[in-house]
Scaffold this motif. Structure first.
Motif, mmCIF file in Angstrom:
data_model
loop_
_atom_site.group_PDB
_atom_site.id
_atom_site.type_symbol
_atom_site.label_atom_id
_atom_site.label_comp_id
_atom_site.label_asym_id
_atom_site.label_seq_id
_atom_site.Cartn_x
_atom_site.Cartn_y
_atom_site.Cartn_z
ATOM 1 N N GLU A 284 0.833 -1.200 0.000
ATOM 2 C CA GLU A 284 0.000 0.000 0.000
ATOM 3 C C GLU A 284 0.872 1.257 0.000
ATOM 4 O OE1 GLU A 284 -3.927 1.611 2.398
ATOM 5 O OE2 GLU A 284 -2.312 0.708 3.542
ATOM 6 N N ILE A 285 0.399 2.284 -0.716
ATOM 7 C CA ILE A 285 1.102 3.555 -0.748
ATOM 8 C C ILE A 285 0.223 4.594 -0.089
ATOM 9 C CG2 ILE A 285 2.178 5.305 -2.203
ATOM 10 C CD1 ILE A 285 2.501 3.143 -4.353
ATOM 11 N N VAL A 286 0.698 5.112 1.055
ATOM 12 C CA VAL A 286 -0.116 6.070 1.805
ATOM 13 C C VAL A 286 0.572 7.427 1.791
ATOM 14 C CG1 VAL A 286 -1.074 6.634 4.059
ATOM 15 C CG2 VAL A 286 -1.035 4.258 3.280
ATOM 16 N N GLY A 287 -0.196 8.448 1.477
ATOM 17 C CA GLY A 287 0.351 9.799 1.444
ATOM 18 C C GLY A 287 0.066 10.531 2.739
ATOM 19 N N LEU A 288 0.970 11.451 3.100
ATOM 20 C CA LEU A 288 0.731 12.361 4.220
ATOM 21 C C LEU A 288 0.665 13.745 3.609
ATOM 22 C CD1 LEU A 288 3.371 11.069 6.798
ATOM 23 C CD2 LEU A 288 0.893 10.843 6.999
ATOM 24 N N PHE A 457 4.505 8.269 2.401
ATOM 25 C CA PHE A 457 5.263 9.430 1.917
ATOM 26 C C PHE A 457 4.565 10.730 2.246
ATOM 27 C CE2 PHE A 457 3.087 11.126 -1.850
ATOM 28 C CZ PHE A 457 2.104 10.146 -2.053
ATOM 29 N N ALA A 458 5.390 11.766 2.489
ATOM 30 C CA ALA A 458 4.853 13.089 2.768
ATOM 31 C C ALA A 458 5.039 13.948 1.538
ATOM 32 C CB ALA A 458 5.591 13.717 3.943
ATOM 33 N N SER A 459 4.033 14.737 1.216
ATOM 34 C CA SER A 459 4.154 15.630 0.081
ATOM 35 C C SER A 459 3.319 16.873 0.316
ATOM 36 C CB SER A 459 3.698 14.926 -1.200
ATOM 37 O OG SER A 459 3.775 15.836 -2.278
ATOM 38 N N SER A 460 3.788 17.975 -0.253
ATOM 39 C CA SER A 460 3.017 19.215 -0.148
ATOM 40 C C SER A 460 2.298 19.502 -1.451
ATOM 41 C CB SER A 460 3.952 20.376 0.182
ATOM 42 O OG SER A 460 4.613 20.106 1.384
ATOM 43 N N ASP A 461 2.438 18.581 -2.398
ATOM 44 C CA ASP A 461 1.883 18.798 -3.723
ATOM 45 C C ASP A 461 0.672 17.884 -3.917
ATOM 46 O OD1 ASP A 461 1.334 19.087 -6.364
ATOM 47 O OD2 ASP A 461 3.230 18.249 -7.093
ATOM 48 N N CYS A 472 -4.771 8.672 1.550
ATOM 49 C CA CYS A 472 -4.040 9.850 2.027
ATOM 50 C C CYS A 472 -4.507 10.258 3.410
ATOM 51 C CB CYS A 472 -4.236 11.009 1.059
ATOM 52 S SG CYS A 472 -3.513 12.536 1.666
ATOM 53 N N LEU A 473 -3.538 10.544 4.304
ATOM 54 C CA LEU A 473 -3.857 11.068 5.623
ATOM 55 C C LEU A 473 -3.583 12.559 5.607
ATOM 56 C CD1 LEU A 473 -2.081 8.324 7.764
ATOM 57 C CD2 LEU A 473 -4.496 8.422 7.072
ATOM 58 N N VAL A 474 -4.521 13.321 6.103
ATOM 59 C CA VAL A 474 -4.333 14.764 6.150
ATOM 60 C C VAL A 474 -3.781 15.116 7.522
ATOM 61 C CG1 VAL A 474 -5.429 17.007 5.940
ATOM 62 C CG2 VAL A 474 -6.220 15.085 4.539
ATOM 63 N N VAL A 475 -2.642 15.830 7.523
ATOM 64 C CA VAL A 475 -1.963 16.137 8.777
ATOM 65 C C VAL A 475 -2.044 17.634 9.038
ATOM 66 C CG1 VAL A 475 0.222 15.957 10.033
ATOM 67 C CG2 VAL A 475 -0.372 14.252 8.303
ATOM 68 N N GLU A 483 -8.840 11.576 6.464
ATOM 69 C CA GLU A 483 -8.332 10.521 5.604
ATOM 70 C C GLU A 483 -9.145 10.518 4.318
ATOM 71 O OE1 GLU A 483 -7.714 6.779 7.488
ATOM 72 O OE2 GLU A 483 -7.875 5.655 5.613
ATOM 73 N N LEU A 484 -8.465 10.397 3.192
ATOM 74 C CA LEU A 484 -9.141 10.361 1.899
ATOM 75 C C LEU A 484 -8.657 9.139 1.156
ATOM 76 C CD1 LEU A 484 -8.561 14.085 0.907
ATOM 77 C CD2 LEU A 484 -10.736 13.089 1.647
ATOM 78 N N SER A 485 -9.586 8.471 0.465
ATOM 79 C CA SER A 485 -9.127 7.332 -0.327
ATOM 80 C C SER A 485 -10.082 7.081 -1.469
ATOM 81 C CB SER A 485 -9.013 6.086 0.562
ATOM 82 O OG SER A 485 -10.273 5.769 1.088
#
Ligand SMILES: Nc1ncnc2c1ncn2[C@@H]1O[C@H](COP(=O)(O)OP(=O)(O)OP(=O)(O)O)[C@@H](O)[C@H]1O
Ligand SMILES: Nc1ncnc2c1ncn2[C@@H]1O[C@H](COP(=O)(O)OP(=O)(O)OP(=O)(O)O)[C@@H](O)[C@H]1O
Ligand SMILES: [Mg+2]
Ligand SMILES: [Mg+2]
Lengths: 510, 309, 331, 331
Positions: A284-288, A457-461, A472-475, A483-485
């Motif tokens: 699984e690929i999870v974004g922050l 992974f963390a990204s600002s984009d 994706c987890l919203v921090v 959380e969005l998926s």
């Protein structure tokens, strides 16, 4: 006043970084300078700023032509530059950095620096760039994003007629990028000639009046922005051949990956963040996603054992892991690609080979001796798959372009030899060009799909989150606030999630 | 090994040339003022015999001294006059010089392997100073008072001088309190150590130094603590015969004595001893006398000052 | 809660004071170490804090401080000067020669010394700043070469410089020895330079990030070059002071080992060898620490070799405590 | 054109050779400097290249090289050891005491020396690597403290170590002196370590960017710590060799100034004081340069102070040429 560059050439050793480049930017125009990693954009800018002496060609600023410029001449000619590698001086304060080399002094005080006046002026400039730091903060204590804003304030402090920005938003969040874009628009209306380097096409679409695209040191495309669409730009940057490929790579299957979690964090707490609970399944690929300073880096670094944890537990494949040092985390199968490439990732003086393969050298060794053959093969594979350019294993990392340096650091954990069970990535494609970004996504996707690696992974984009993440987890403010998926994971949803969370989050982290 | 090389007074090798072209002077303490004087005087002396004098630059490093001597032996400098920083460490080099048919003259002591030597008794120099100071203390202070010694325990010559000085003094003036024994061979250290000692013992009467340089620092410290330069209850003495100390003695200050070697005597020995060995003379070795110079020796002081000029 | 509330009105001032004090200690971890050292010596010797002894320490420390200040600035800007021991000798010799043999005034003698020292600094500066050679090797080479030159020019010790020259090392101004006054002026100017002069900021910028400093239009060569000149001149001034104090100077021994003493004081005072950080107050603490240590061990009549062992260990302990302060705070 | 074309078949090999040669010179700018020095000395003295003289140079250089190799690795990893001069003395004394007074075998004596040296390295390593203290101050402190300790333990010179012990410094293996053979082995192992051992890469990585190395899972403390142990042990071994060669050792003078000689050789050989770059071949060149210089000046009978001036200047010139090579190429 305008900027006119003609026939500019610069080579390093045998390699031509610039080969007869022409560029004209009239006053009151934003000119986007585009191109793949290593195309020569930063080299051109360094020639402008006096860091390099060009081999040939002229630089004309406000009607005066120069064959080469010293940094001082460049500043005096009215050129203000924000370089790709930040040039802040960490022990000095924000105000001191802004006025470095142009200190305000008072004759009545024996030429002493007028700190108060500098700080007042700095406060004004910081407000203009929407920075939240104070003029007296030590720059070394600030997060990257704030440092970037200090650089911009420094450029603004010089009443420049030509402003050059080399990937200014690489370390900025969406909101900050937006603020910067407004600033750039203001300055355009004030009549500055602006050169803007970026890999983000959305910024080009928003800001540019004209574009010049470099390919391998030559101008491959130059035209006004009007009438160009994103496809044309990608084509011009990545070259026609690879467009089809990268286009087909881009959409990521939004299937939800489920299975037993490989990485589990339970009420994880550290200085400045938490408690945070999260889990990532194998494959699984999870974004922050969050604003700068929201705590993503701290969360990732704590998982990796780089920062002390004050509470909570981390489990890898069901086993509790107490990582006091990165070495412990690595032994448990967790790897991190750090966010601050230069400070935390790059070995500037060492070769590309050493940079990419450092952790692999010992496990590859046979009977205590390095096996250079295997190392070489892995390097070549890696360099091909992430599109390293130039493909020169012995070249020192410092001689690579910004984006290619990022690829080297990334390649340390994303290679064919040994992959961790859990891969943590902090801003993985910061400064990476459109084409290579697709290649990196492809590599990470393959890792997850074929080897079952759990990726966080963390990204600002938001574009990147949508392109890469399954979930994706919203921090915000050091907490996971949403959380969005699946189908709900869109750029619009991300932006609105962050704007809902933002005020609250910022209030807490300040 | 050559049988001739076992005794210090043995005859030279038969193979040695009758006349010398070159003498090598290896004196490691190049920072000492005496060094330049010696080189100047012995170069002039050698010239009179048609001999050229060459020197090493050891800069007080035993390692450098060893390698420079080895280079000279391999280069076959016909006569080497060497002042070993560590005598035991030079035995092998001396032997290799003799084996190569060269003349080896030991300076400041004697080795097992040598052609001849130029001796001084460093212990004797210390003893002379200690004795004179003790005599002064007994006469002027009635055998009571306080003394500080500026000593050296890092090299043999320093240990010899220190021992001679302290033993003689404490034996002859047992009533004088020894308030300090501090390592100091240069004026700077002499000054700051004496300053510290004086802060605790303002009534210090004597400072004896293992070198004139260190004692001179003590001399200045006493003056700076408010003592008149001619104070009758104060005694400073050193060893070497350094010119500024000789001048201070001559002026009648409380710098009262120096155990001095006459540079001209040494320079003569540096040239004469190797020449004597080369000429096959019996008993070529020389013992250079050390004398104590006090204010009473006006003429001698003038002579020494002239040699140092 | 109520007790705390009652104490409230008193707190702010007291707290502020305490926390400023704490901050000073945190920034200068050598301060408590030095204080402890001084107290220990005073208790064990009973005479460490006597005026006479303190004067002695101050005078010894003065020459070190005079050179330590410009050297600290040089190290902050990322360079190094090991040649100061020989510049000191050369300065003392030139000043002594002018005052003694040539019967020049004190001012001329001092100017001569400053010139000689600045000349050494000039060579160092050209080679290190403009030609980019390694400061360690260049200044080590100069240490040897200048010492040789001094010995070649002045093979014999000089002495008898006259009363005019004696003023420099011997005079007292308002009860304070002239060298101490000079050192105080140097320390103050150094601190003022770092705090108020634009170039003071540049020194840090150059030491931390030469590239960034260069791109900001700062003269990254001229500033360190000037510091080389100053360091050489300061070393020569220290030499003139020593020559005046001792009324004698010898080319072979004067200032030998001085370079290490000064550098140790500078580094112990918290200046990083890698450049970019340090304060003049820290340097002062480093100088005093070494001076007190040396003096206290002599007062205690510690035998020679034990003194050496203690001195070496104290250096390590000083470094440890100085470096631990900041560590402990961070954790 | 035709001439060139005709020559074509021969070119590749010749060119490749020439360009490899050029690349070696470029990477080791001290090589041509050294060659020029050797030729100049041979022409002016006529006996510089005599076998006896070369043997002398090699033997002297051997002890420096033995310590320079681990020290170079330490400097590459970003640390420094100034205490080697005293470790050398201690090693010589311990070995001499064991071989002489205690009539132990050569092996026991050497092991004793290695142990003593490693103990000094252990203290340095703990303080610098694990406690994070400044290597400059710590090892300078150890230099003083260990010297004091050595003098306290062995106030008088030792000598008369017997024939078994004499083997170490005096034996020849295939016509080559034992110390030279040992130095060759040390140099080869050092070079092999950097080239073939995984930890060799780690040394560079730690020196270039500690933080990044730490995040890569490299033991950033253990590797330099081991190098401190090795450096201490190597210095003690060098001390034992010197003690054996001279059949004597003195606590006050043995190895004094050795630390600067070794560090100079290392830096002259192109190892950066700031860490992260250097080669063992460069270090060898640095060691030979200093050895040849010292020997050649003595052979030329240059007067003492001129020798000092020449030595200092040669250091500067060596640094200049070594640093200019790369510069000129880049421009
Ligand atoms: N100092 C140097 N030595 C050798 N080659 C260099 C040096 N600096 C840059 N190059 C090379 O010049 C080329 C252009 O680099 P440049 O940094 O200008 O690229 P860029 O367009 O800014 O790329 P990016 O988008 O990744 O920042 C690259 O191939 C790079 O490897
Ligand atoms: N409240 C806080 N407590 C502790 N450290 C903080 C705090 N706020 C900021 N920092 C420091 O700021 C540094 C840089 O912040 P940066 O914004 O890069 O990362 P982050 O705060 O983890 O957030 P993100 O990665 O989401 O931007 C962090 O390394 C951290 O040390
Ligand atoms: Mg770039
Ligand atoms: Mg971050």
């Amino acid at each position: 006043m305008s900027l006119r560059i003609s026939g500019l050439a610069k080579s390093f050793g045998g390699a031509k970084a610039l080969d007869g480049v022409d560029l004209t930017v009239p006053a009151g125009q934003v000119h986007a300078l585009l191109g793949h990693n290593g195309a020569g954009k930063s080299t051109l800018i360094k020639c402008l700023g006096g860091a390099y002496a060009p081999d040939a060609g002229t630089i004309e600023v406000g009607g005066v032509a120069y064959e080469r410029l010293s940094p001082r001449e460049s500043i005096a000619a009215g050129v203000a530059i924000i370089f790709q590698t930040l040039s802040v001086v960490e022990p000095l304060t924000v105000a001191e950095n802004i006025f470095l080399g142009q200190e305000w002094t008072r004759r009545s005080r024996l030429g002493a620096v007028d700190r108060r006046a500098q700080e007042n002026a700095a406060a004004g400039l910081l407000e203009r760039v929407a920075a939240s730091c104070s003029p007296r903060d030590r720059v070394g204590d600030l997060p990257m994003g704030q440092r970037q804003l200090v650089e911009i304030a420094k450029a603004l402090s010089r009443s420049a007629s030509v402003l050059v920005l080399d990937e200014p938003t690489a370390a900025l969040s969406t909101a900050e990028s937006g603020a910067l874009a407004e600033r750039v628009e203001d300055l355009r209306t004030q009549g500055l000639a602006i050169v803007y380097v970026t890999h983000l096409l959305s910024e080009v679409e928003r800001l540019a009046d004209a574009v010049t695209v470099l390919r391998d040191g030559r101008v491959s495309h130059a035209s006004p922005m009007a009438g160009l669409n994103r496809r044309d730009l990608v084509e011009a940057i990545a070259g026609t051949a690879s467009v089809a490929g990268s286009a087909s790579k881009e959409p990521v299957p939004k299937t939800t990956v489920s299975g037993p979690p490989v990485l589990e964090a339970e009420s994880l707490t550290g200085p400045g963040f938490g408690p945070v609970g999260l889990d990532v399944a194998g494959g699984e690929i999870v974004g922050l996603y969050g604003l700068i300073g929201s705590g993503r880096t701290r969360l990732l670094e704590t998982l990796f054992g780089r920062r002390p944890r004050t509470g909570g537990t981390v489990r890898v494949a069901g086993r509790t892991v107490h990582a006091a040092h990165p070495a412990d985390a690595l032994a448990a199968g967790i790897a991190l690609v750090p966010g601050d490439r230069r400070a935390q990732g790059l070995f500037a003086g060492l070769s590309a080979h050493d940079n990419a393969l450092l952790p692999a050298v010992r496990p590859l060794a046979r009977r205590g001796l390095r096996s250079r053959g295997a190392e070489g093969r892995i390097f070549t594979d890696l360099a091909r798959s992430i599109g390293l350019r130039p493909l020169a294993p012995r070249l020192p990392a410092s001689a690579f372009s910004g984006g290619n340096q990022q690829k080297l650091v990334l390649g340390r954990w994303v290679n064919s030899f040994r992959t961790p069970e859990i891969l943590l990535l902090d801003e993985p494609t910061q400064g990476v060009d459109v084409g290579s970004r697709a290649e990196i996504y492809c590599v990470v996707n393959r890792l997850a799909a074929e080897r079952g690696t759990a990726v966080l992974f963390a990204s600002s984009d938001p574009e990147e989150i949508v392109a890469l993440a399954h979930r994706c987890l919203v921090v915000a403010g050091g907490l996971v606030v949403g959380e969005l998926s699946g189908a709900g994971l869109t750029e619009e949803a991300l932006l609105s999630a962050i704007h809902d969370g933002a005020p609250h989050a910022q209030g807490e982290s300040r | 090994s050559a049988p001739a090389s076992t005794s210090s007074t043995s005859a030279p090798h038969a193979s040695t040339a009758k006349s010398l072209a070159k003498i090598g002077l290896d004196y490691p303490f190049t920072q000492l003022p005496l060094y330049s004087t010696l080189v100047r005087l012995s170069t002039a002396g050698a010239k009179k015999h048609g001999v050229s004098l060459v020197t090493t630059s050891d800069q007080t490093s035993p390692d450098t001294q060893a390698s420079n001597l080895a280079a000279w032996v391999s280069q076959k400098i016909p006569a080497i006059v060497s002042f070993p920083m560590v005598f035991e460490a030079t035995e092998k080099t001396a032997k290799s010089a003799l084996d190569a048919g060269l003349i080896w003259v030991t300076y400041g002591g004697s080795l097992e392997n040598q052609s001849a030597d130029i001796q001084f008794s460093f212990t004797e120099g210390g003893r002379l100073l200690g004795t004179a100071a003790a005599k002064w203390a007994n006469e002027t202070l009635g055998g009571k008072g306080k003394i500080a010694f500026l000593t050296d325990s890092t090299i043999q010559l320093g240990r010899d001088r220190t021992k001679g000085m302290i033993d003689a003094f404490t034996k002859l003036a047992p009533g004088v309190d020894v308030v300090a024994q501090e390592q100091a061979i240069d004026p700077d250290t002499g000054l700051s150590k004496s300053n510290a000692i004086l802060a605790k013992h303002r009534d210090l009467n004597l400072i004896l130094g293992v070198t004139d340089a260190a004692a001179y620092g003590g001399f200045k410290a006493l003056q700076q603590s408010g003592r008149s330069a001619t104070d009758v209850k104060t005694y400073v003495g050193g060893q070497d015969g350094a010119s500024m100390c000789l001048a201070a003695i001559k002026q009648g200050t409380f710098y009262r004595a120096s155990a001095a070697l006459a540079p001209q005597d040494i320079a003569d020995a540096i040239v004469d001893v190797p020449l004597a060995v080369a000429a096959g003379k019996a008993k070529p070795s020389v013992d250079v006398p050390i004398t104590l110079v006090t204010r009473a020796d006006g003429a001698k002081i003038d002579a020494l000052l002239a040699q140092n000029a | 809660m109520t007790a705390a509330a009652a104490a409230e009105p008193l707190r702010p001032a007291g707290r502020a004071l305490a926390s400023t004090g704490l901050a000073v200690i945190r920034r200068n971890p050598l301060l408590p170490v030095l204080a402890a050292l001084v107290l220990a010596f005073q208790f064990s010797t009973g005479s460490f804090l006597d005026a006479a002894n303190l004067r002695g320490i101050a005078t010894d420390a003065a020459t070190i401080a005079i050179v330590a200040v410009p050297l600290a600035l040089l190290v902050i800007s990322g360079y190094l000067d090991l040649s100061v021991g020989s510049s000191l000798a050369l300065g003392g010799l030139v000043a002594g020669q002018l005052a003694g043999a040539h019967h020049q005034s004190l001012a001329v003698a001092v100017l001569g010394a400053l010139g000689a020292g600045a000349a050494v600094g000039f060579v160092n500066g050209i080679l290190c700043c403009y030609l980019g050679l390694s400061p360690f090797i260049v200044t080590l080479g100069m240490l040897t070469a200048v010492r040789g030159l001094a010995q070649q020019l002045y093979p014999l010790p000089l002495s008898g410089f006259g009363t005019g020259f004696a003023w420099l090392g011997g005079a007292t101004l308002a009860g304070i020895a002239a060298p101490v006054v000079i050192a105080a002026l140097v320390l103050l100017s150094g601190a003022a330079f770092l705090a108020f002069a634009p170039a003071g900021r540049h020194v840090f910028a150059i030491g931390v990030n030469r590239e960034a400093a260069y791109l900001s239009g700062i003269s990254i060569r001229r500033t360190p070059f000037a510091l080389f000149l100053l360091t050489g001149a300061a070393a020569a001034l220290a030499g003139a002071i020593k020559a005046s104090t001792l009324d004698s100077v010898s080319s072979g021994t004067s200032g030998s080992g001085f370079e290490l003493a000064v550098l140790t004081a500078v580094l112990l005072g918290g200046v990083a060898l890698s450049g970019g950080s340090g304060t003049i107050f820290g340097v002062l603490l480093g100088v005093l620490f070494l001076g007190c240590l040396q003096n206290g061990l002599t007062l205690l009549s510690v035998p020679t070799f034990w003194q050496q062992i203690a001195q070496g260990s104290a250096l390590v302990v000083g470094a440890a405590l100085a470096f631990f302060g900041p560590r402990l705070r961070r954790a």
